[in-house]
Design a protein around this motif. Structure first.
Motif, mmCIF file in Angstrom:
data_model
loop_
_atom_site.group_PDB
_atom_site.id
_atom_site.type_symbol
_atom_site.label_atom_id
_atom_site.label_comp_id
_atom_site.label_asym_id
_atom_site.label_seq_id
_atom_site.Cartn_x
_atom_site.Cartn_y
_atom_site.Cartn_z
ATOM 1 N N LEU A 1 0.850 -1.178 0.000
ATOM 2 C CA LEU A 1 0.000 0.000 0.000
ATOM 3 C C LEU A 1 0.884 1.225 0.000
ATOM 4 O O LEU A 1 2.072 1.143 0.301
ATOM 5 N N ASN A 2 0.335 2.340 -0.359
ATOM 6 C CA ASN A 2 1.067 3.597 -0.366
ATOM 7 C C ASN A 2 0.517 4.508 0.712
ATOM 8 O O ASN A 2 -0.702 4.641 0.851
ATOM 9 N N VAL A 3 1.397 5.118 1.482
ATOM 10 C CA VAL A 3 1.034 6.191 2.390
ATOM 11 C C VAL A 3 1.447 7.462 1.663
ATOM 12 O O VAL A 3 2.617 7.635 1.329
ATOM 13 N N VAL A 4 0.491 8.318 1.377
ATOM 14 C CA VAL A 4 0.777 9.515 0.594
ATOM 15 C C VAL A 4 0.652 10.760 1.468
ATOM 16 O O VAL A 4 -0.063 10.763 2.464
ATOM 17 N N GLY A 5 1.376 11.777 1.107
ATOM 18 C CA GLY A 5 1.301 13.043 1.808
ATOM 19 C C GLY A 5 0.405 14.013 1.064
ATOM 20 O O GLY A 5 0.238 13.914 -0.148
ATOM 21 N N ALA A 6 -0.183 14.939 1.812
ATOM 22 C CA ALA A 6 -1.079 15.909 1.191
ATOM 23 C C ALA A 6 -0.491 17.310 1.162
ATOM 24 O O ALA A 6 -1.117 18.221 0.680
ATOM 25 N N GLY A 7 0.694 17.490 1.706
ATOM 26 C CA GLY A 7 1.337 18.795 1.616
ATOM 27 C C GLY A 7 1.383 19.558 2.917
ATOM 28 O O GLY A 7 0.927 19.112 3.967
ATOM 29 N N LEU A 8 1.956 20.737 2.831
ATOM 30 C CA LEU A 8 2.135 21.660 3.950
ATOM 31 C C LEU A 8 1.319 22.909 3.625
ATOM 32 O O LEU A 8 1.492 23.502 2.562
ATOM 33 N N ASP A 9 0.413 23.302 4.523
ATOM 34 C CA ASP A 9 -0.502 24.387 4.219
ATOM 35 C C ASP A 9 -0.612 25.346 5.396
ATOM 36 O O ASP A 9 -0.428 24.951 6.555
ATOM 37 N N ILE A 10 -0.920 26.606 5.101
ATOM 38 C CA ILE A 10 -1.174 27.605 6.134
ATOM 39 C C ILE A 10 -2.467 28.334 5.800
ATOM 40 O O ILE A 10 -2.750 28.615 4.627
ATOM 41 N N GLU A 11 -3.270 28.580 6.821
ATOM 42 C CA GLU A 11 -4.533 29.290 6.656
ATOM 43 C C GLU A 11 -4.542 30.476 7.614
ATOM 44 O O GLU A 11 -4.149 30.346 8.766
ATOM 45 N N ALA A 12 -4.999 31.622 7.125
ATOM 46 C CA ALA A 12 -5.123 32.828 7.943
ATOM 47 C C ALA A 12 -6.463 33.486 7.634
ATOM 48 O O ALA A 12 -7.031 33.271 6.557
ATOM 49 N N PRO A 13 -6.971 34.293 8.557
ATOM 50 C CA PRO A 13 -8.244 34.975 8.291
ATOM 51 C C PRO A 13 -8.153 35.860 7.050
ATOM 52 O O PRO A 13 -7.102 36.433 6.749
ATOM 53 N N GLU A 14 -9.253 35.971 6.349
ATOM 54 C CA GLU A 14 -9.302 36.792 5.139
ATOM 55 C C GLU A 14 -9.187 38.278 5.459
ATOM 56 O O GLU A 14 -8.597 39.044 4.703
ATOM 57 N N SER A 15 -9.762 38.696 6.588
ATOM 58 C CA SER A 15 -9.680 40.096 6.981
ATOM 59 C C SER A 15 -9.821 40.204 8.493
ATOM 60 O O SER A 15 -10.264 39.267 9.159
ATOM 61 N N ALA A 16 -9.422 41.362 9.024
ATOM 62 C CA ALA A 16 -9.534 41.621 10.453
ATOM 63 C C ALA A 16 -9.675 43.122 10.665
ATOM 64 O O ALA A 16 -9.089 43.921 9.926
ATOM 65 N N PHE A 17 -10.451 43.501 11.663
ATOM 66 C CA PHE A 17 -10.593 44.907 12.045
ATOM 67 C C PHE A 17 -10.027 45.044 13.447
ATOM 68 O O PHE A 17 -10.478 44.378 14.375
ATOM 69 N N LEU A 18 -9.024 45.901 13.588
ATOM 70 C CA LEU A 18 -8.349 46.047 14.879
ATOM 71 C C LEU A 18 -9.007 47.066 15.795
ATOM 72 O O LEU A 18 -8.661 47.150 16.970
ATOM 73 N N GLY A 19 -9.901 47.877 15.291
ATOM 74 C CA GLY A 19 -10.551 48.897 16.112
ATOM 75 C C GLY A 19 -10.102 50.287 15.695
ATOM 76 O O GLY A 19 -9.631 50.505 14.584
ATOM 77 N N SER A 20 -10.239 51.255 16.600
ATOM 78 C CA SER A 20 -9.905 52.656 16.318
ATOM 79 C C SER A 20 -8.963 53.188 17.378
ATOM 80 O O SER A 20 -9.041 52.801 18.547
ATOM 81 N N GLY A 21 -8.095 54.103 16.974
ATOM 82 C CA GLY A 21 -7.164 54.722 17.906
ATOM 83 C C GLY A 21 -6.835 56.141 17.481
ATOM 84 O O GLY A 21 -6.968 56.505 16.312
#
Length: 184
Positions: free
Chosen positions: A36-56
């Motif tokens: 049988l083969n054990v296969v890898g699916a890769g190395l991935d990173i996920e981050a939020p699409e957007s963010a609001f930090l507030g007001s200053g």
């Protein structure tokens, strides 16, 4: 004659019983090689699409989380090490003047500790505490998180905080920039 026939029948009966009681011969066997083969699916990173930090206000510091960043390593490597890094653009209002820009170097990044860690090896936050926060750059990537050693599949999530040092000369407006996480 009768004794001879009876003896012959008795001998034949005993021989038949002996044949029935003899152990059976083992059945032939055969083997199957299974692969049988054990296969890898890769190395991935996920981050939020957007963010609001507030007001200053100009001349103050604004602190806020950008949300959860996650690295998932499904390469199945014998050495499952990786490094996640982060860069940023300058934050601008769109006017183009220096007073309408917050430089990337005026924004500190704090990874904080990892959460939801899965797998073997050592997970190392780039900036484990707020005191370890480092300025972002448009050119030089900052280490956000690392995984050292271990084998197979691993993953970790963290919620980085940005500390924005708003210049006293900043004009009022909505400032937008792009924070980019990558992993290798």
């Amino acid at each position: 004659m009768r004794h001879t026939r009876t003896a012959a029948v008795a001998v034949a009966a005993c021989a038949a019983i002996g044949l029935l009681a003899a152990p059976a011969a083992a059945a032939p066997t055969d083997t199957t090689v299974v692969t049988l083969n054990v296969v890898g699916a890769g190395l991935d990173i996920e981050a939020p699409e957007s963010a609001f930090l507030g007001s200053g206000l100009p001349g103050t510091t604004l602190t806020g989380s950008i949300g959860t960043v996650r690295v998932t390593d499904q390469r199945g490597s014998a050495d499952a090490s990786w490094t996640a890094s982060v860069t940023s653009t300058h934050f601008e209002t769109g006017g183009g003047s220096p007073t309408e820009r917050i430089l990337a170097e005026q924004i500190d990044y704090w990874s904080g500790p990892g959460a939801e860690q899965l797998g073997t090896g050592t997970f190392i936050p780039g900036q484990p505490t707020a005191a370890d926060a480092e300025p972002l750059s448009t050119v030089t990537p900052l280490v956000a998180f690392q995984h050292v050693g271990g084998t197979g599949v691993n993953s970790v999530a963290w919620s980085p905080t940005l500390i924005v040092h708003i210049p006293a000369s900043a004009v009022v407006g909505t400032y937008t920039g792009t924070v980019t996480h990558s992993v290798a």
